[in-house]
Motif scaffolding. Structure first.
Motif, PDB file in Angstrom:
ATOM      1  N   ILE A  63       0.828  -1.207   0.000  1.00  0.00           N
ATOM      2  CA  ILE A  63       0.000   0.000   0.000  1.00  0.00           C
ATOM      3  C   ILE A  63       0.862   1.255   0.000  1.00  0.00           C
ATOM      4  CG2 ILE A  63      -1.640   1.337   1.387  1.00  0.00           C
ATOM      5  CD1 ILE A  63      -2.911  -1.325   2.194  1.00  0.00           C
ATOM      6  N   THR A  64       1.988   1.218   0.702  1.00  0.00           N
ATOM      7  CA  THR A  64       2.835   2.406   0.786  1.00  0.00           C
ATOM      8  C   THR A  64       3.995   2.388  -0.204  1.00  0.00           C
ATOM      9  OG1 THR A  64       4.126   1.380   2.561  1.00  0.00           O
ATOM     10  CG2 THR A  64       2.271   2.783   3.211  1.00  0.00           C
ATOM     11  N   ALA A  65       4.003   1.428  -1.133  1.00  0.00           N
ATOM     12  CA  ALA A  65       5.068   1.365  -2.138  1.00  0.00           C
ATOM     13  C   ALA A  65       4.991   2.596  -3.031  1.00  0.00           C
ATOM     14  CB  ALA A  65       4.938   0.093  -2.968  1.00  0.00           C
ATOM     15  N   ASN A  66       6.129   3.213  -3.273  1.00  0.00           N
ATOM     16  CA  ASN A  66       6.136   4.467  -4.014  1.00  0.00           C
ATOM     17  C   ASN A  66       6.257   4.327  -5.527  1.00  0.00           C
ATOM     18  OD1 ASN A  66       5.926   7.150  -4.334  1.00  0.00           O
ATOM     19  ND2 ASN A  66       7.816   7.695  -3.314  1.00  0.00           N
ATOM     20  N   PRO A  67       6.813   3.275  -6.099  1.00  0.00           N
ATOM     21  CA  PRO A  67       6.916   3.275  -7.561  1.00  0.00           C
ATOM     22  C   PRO A  67       5.611   3.552  -8.310  1.00  0.00           C
ATOM     23  CG  PRO A  67       8.306   1.590  -6.709  1.00  0.00           C
ATOM     24  CD  PRO A  67       7.580   2.194  -5.529  1.00  0.00           C
ATOM     25  N   PRO A  68       4.476   2.956  -7.971  1.00  0.00           N
ATOM     26  CA  PRO A  68       3.301   3.562  -8.606  1.00  0.00           C
ATOM     27  C   PRO A  68       2.843   4.714  -7.724  1.00  0.00           C
ATOM     28  CG  PRO A  68       2.640   1.538  -7.535  1.00  0.00           C
ATOM     29  CD  PRO A  68       4.114   1.708  -7.325  1.00  0.00           C
ATOM     30  N   ASP A  69       3.079   5.940  -8.198  1.00  0.00           N
ATOM     31  CA  ASP A  69       2.680   7.076  -7.375  1.00  0.00           C
ATOM     32  C   ASP A  69       1.834   8.049  -8.183  1.00  0.00           C
ATOM     33  OD1 ASP A  69       4.678   7.957  -9.021  1.00  0.00           O
ATOM     34  OD2 ASP A  69       5.728   9.109  -7.498  1.00  0.00           O
ATOM     35  N   VAL A  70       1.089   8.851  -7.443  1.00  0.00           N
ATOM     36  CA  VAL A  70       0.263   9.891  -8.031  1.00  0.00           C
ATOM     37  C   VAL A  70       0.601  11.175  -7.290  1.00  0.00           C
ATOM     38  CG1 VAL A  70      -2.093  10.714  -8.366  1.00  0.00           C
ATOM     39  CG2 VAL A  70      -1.582   8.284  -8.611  1.00  0.00           C
ATOM     40  N   ALA A  71       1.141  12.130  -8.004  1.00  0.00           N
ATOM     41  CA  ALA A  71       1.541  13.420  -7.436  1.00  0.00           C
ATOM     42  C   ALA A  71       2.505  13.239  -6.270  1.00  0.00           C
ATOM     43  CB  ALA A  71       0.311  14.215  -7.009  1.00  0.00           C
ATOM     44  N   GLY A  72       3.395  12.249  -6.376  1.00  0.00           N
ATOM     45  CA  GLY A  72       4.391  12.026  -5.349  1.00  0.00           C
ATOM     46  C   GLY A  72       3.933  11.189  -4.173  1.00  0.00           C
ATOM     47  N   MET A  73       2.629  10.879  -4.108  1.00  0.00           N
ATOM     48  CA  MET A  73       2.110  10.046  -3.014  1.00  0.00           C
ATOM     49  C   MET A  73       2.004   8.606  -3.490  1.00  0.00           C
ATOM     50  SD  MET A  73      -0.915  12.212  -1.134  1.00  0.00           S
ATOM     51  CE  MET A  73      -2.087  11.404  -2.134  1.00  0.00           C
ATOM     52  N   ALA A  84      -4.636  -3.210  -1.490  1.00  0.00           N
ATOM     53  CA  ALA A  84      -3.325  -3.776  -1.817  1.00  0.00           C
ATOM     54  C   ALA A  84      -3.358  -4.485  -3.166  1.00  0.00           C
ATOM     55  CB  ALA A  84      -2.880  -4.741  -0.718  1.00  0.00           C
ATOM     56  N   MET A  85      -4.453  -5.175  -3.452  1.00  0.00           N
ATOM     57  CA  MET A  85      -4.575  -5.867  -4.733  1.00  0.00           C
ATOM     58  C   MET A  85      -4.592  -4.862  -5.893  1.00  0.00           C
ATOM     59  SD  MET A  85      -7.609  -8.282  -6.196  1.00  0.00           S
ATOM     60  CE  MET A  85      -8.709  -6.906  -6.357  1.00  0.00           C
ATOM     61  N   LEU A  86      -5.279  -3.751  -5.706  1.00  0.00           N
ATOM     62  CA  LEU A  86      -5.314  -2.733  -6.756  1.00  0.00           C
ATOM     63  C   LEU A  86      -3.916  -2.191  -7.053  1.00  0.00           C
ATOM     64  CD1 LEU A  86      -8.485  -0.714  -5.709  1.00  0.00           C
ATOM     65  CD2 LEU A  86      -8.244  -2.215  -7.674  1.00  0.00           C
ATOM     66  N   VAL A  87      -3.127  -1.977  -6.018  1.00  0.00           N
ATOM     67  CA  VAL A  87      -1.766  -1.472  -6.220  1.00  0.00           C
ATOM     68  C   VAL A  87      -0.927  -2.490  -6.979  1.00  0.00           C
ATOM     69  CG1 VAL A  87       0.343  -0.762  -5.047  1.00  0.00           C
ATOM     70  CG2 VAL A  87      -1.863   0.055  -4.224  1.00  0.00           C
ATOM     71  N   VAL A  88      -1.060  -3.770  -6.619  1.00  0.00           N
ATOM     72  CA  VAL A  88      -0.300  -4.812  -7.314  1.00  0.00           C
ATOM     73  C   VAL A  88      -0.719  -4.896  -8.780  1.00  0.00           C
ATOM     74  CG1 VAL A  88       0.118  -7.303  -7.428  1.00  0.00           C
ATOM     75  CG2 VAL A  88       0.171  -6.129  -5.228  1.00  0.00           C
ATOM     76  N   VAL A  89      -1.996  -4.776  -9.058  1.00  0.00           N
ATOM     77  CA  VAL A  89      -2.474  -4.805 -10.443  1.00  0.00           C
ATOM     78  C   VAL A  89      -1.883  -3.633 -11.229  1.00  0.00           C
ATOM     79  CG1 VAL A  89      -4.531  -4.503 -11.887  1.00  0.00           C
ATOM     80  CG2 VAL A  89      -4.575  -6.108  -9.980  1.00  0.00           C
ATOM     81  N   MET A 107       0.613  -3.747 -14.436  1.00  0.00           N
ATOM     82  CA  MET A 107       0.259  -3.090 -15.690  1.00  0.00           C
ATOM     83  C   MET A 107       1.376  -2.141 -16.134  1.00  0.00           C
ATOM     84  SD  MET A 107      -3.818  -2.377 -15.121  1.00  0.00           S
ATOM     85  CE  MET A 107      -3.807  -1.025 -16.231  1.00  0.00           C
ATOM     86  N   LEU A 108       2.003  -1.468 -15.186  1.00  0.00           N
ATOM     87  CA  LEU A 108       3.071  -0.525 -15.525  1.00  0.00           C
ATOM     88  C   LEU A 108       4.362  -1.247 -15.905  1.00  0.00           C
ATOM     89  CD1 LEU A 108       2.543   2.212 -12.808  1.00  0.00           C
ATOM     90  CD2 LEU A 108       1.948   2.326 -15.225  1.00  0.00           C
ATOM     91  N   ALA A 109       4.493  -2.500 -15.482  1.00  0.00           N
ATOM     92  CA  ALA A 109       5.720  -3.257 -15.777  1.00  0.00           C
ATOM     93  C   ALA A 109       5.793  -3.651 -17.247  1.00  0.00           C
ATOM     94  CB  ALA A 109       5.796  -4.500 -14.898  1.00  0.00           C
ATOM     95  N   TYR A 110       4.643  -3.699 -17.929  1.00  0.00           N
ATOM     96  CA  TYR A 110       4.640  -4.138 -19.337  1.00  0.00           C
ATOM     97  C   TYR A 110       4.835  -2.993 -20.260  1.00  0.00           C
ATOM     98  CZ  TYR A 110       3.176  -8.676 -17.757  1.00  0.00           C
ATOM     99  OH  TYR A 110       3.130  -9.883 -17.153  1.00  0.00           O
TER     100      TYR A 110
END
Length: 104
Positions: A33-43, A92-97, A101-104
């Motif tokens: 949940i707190t992983a930063n690589p997928p971020d929105v406006a730095g959060m 948490a599942m949404l963040v993993v998804v 998606m960003l990895a591809y």
């Protein structure tokens, strides 16, 4: 014995209880949940659905405290508290998804 308002408040705190149980039972969930690589406006991305769920929970709490009938309390619970609990479970599942998606 708890009053009707006290029971409603306890019921509305369900999403917070779900979040606490998830954080205790699955310690790695907070890392996702707190992983930063997928971020929105730095959060971190996971903070956004959790924050939205907490806002829904607080809105439901206020409506449930002020509800004059069981019908309006039930509508507030179904419309605000239950969706908030569901978002807490799937955040948490949404963040993993999104990470996948960003990895591809």
């Amino acid at each position: 014995m708890l009053s009707r308002t006290d029971r409603r408040v306890l019921l509305d705190l369900l999403p917070l209880g779900v979040l606490l149980v998830l954080l205790i039972a699955v310690p790695g969930a907070s890392d996702v949940i707190t992983a930063n690589p997928p971020d929105v406006a730095g959060m971190p991305l996971g903070i956004i659905p959790v924050g939205a769920a907490l806002i829904l929970m607080l809105a439901g709490l206020e409506i449930l405290r002020r509800a004059s009938s069981e019908h309006s309390a039930l509508l507030a619970f179904i419309g605000l508290t239950l969706p908030s609990a569901i978002v807490m479970v799937v955040a948490a599942m949404l963040v993993v998804v999104v990470q996948n998606m960003l990895a591809y």
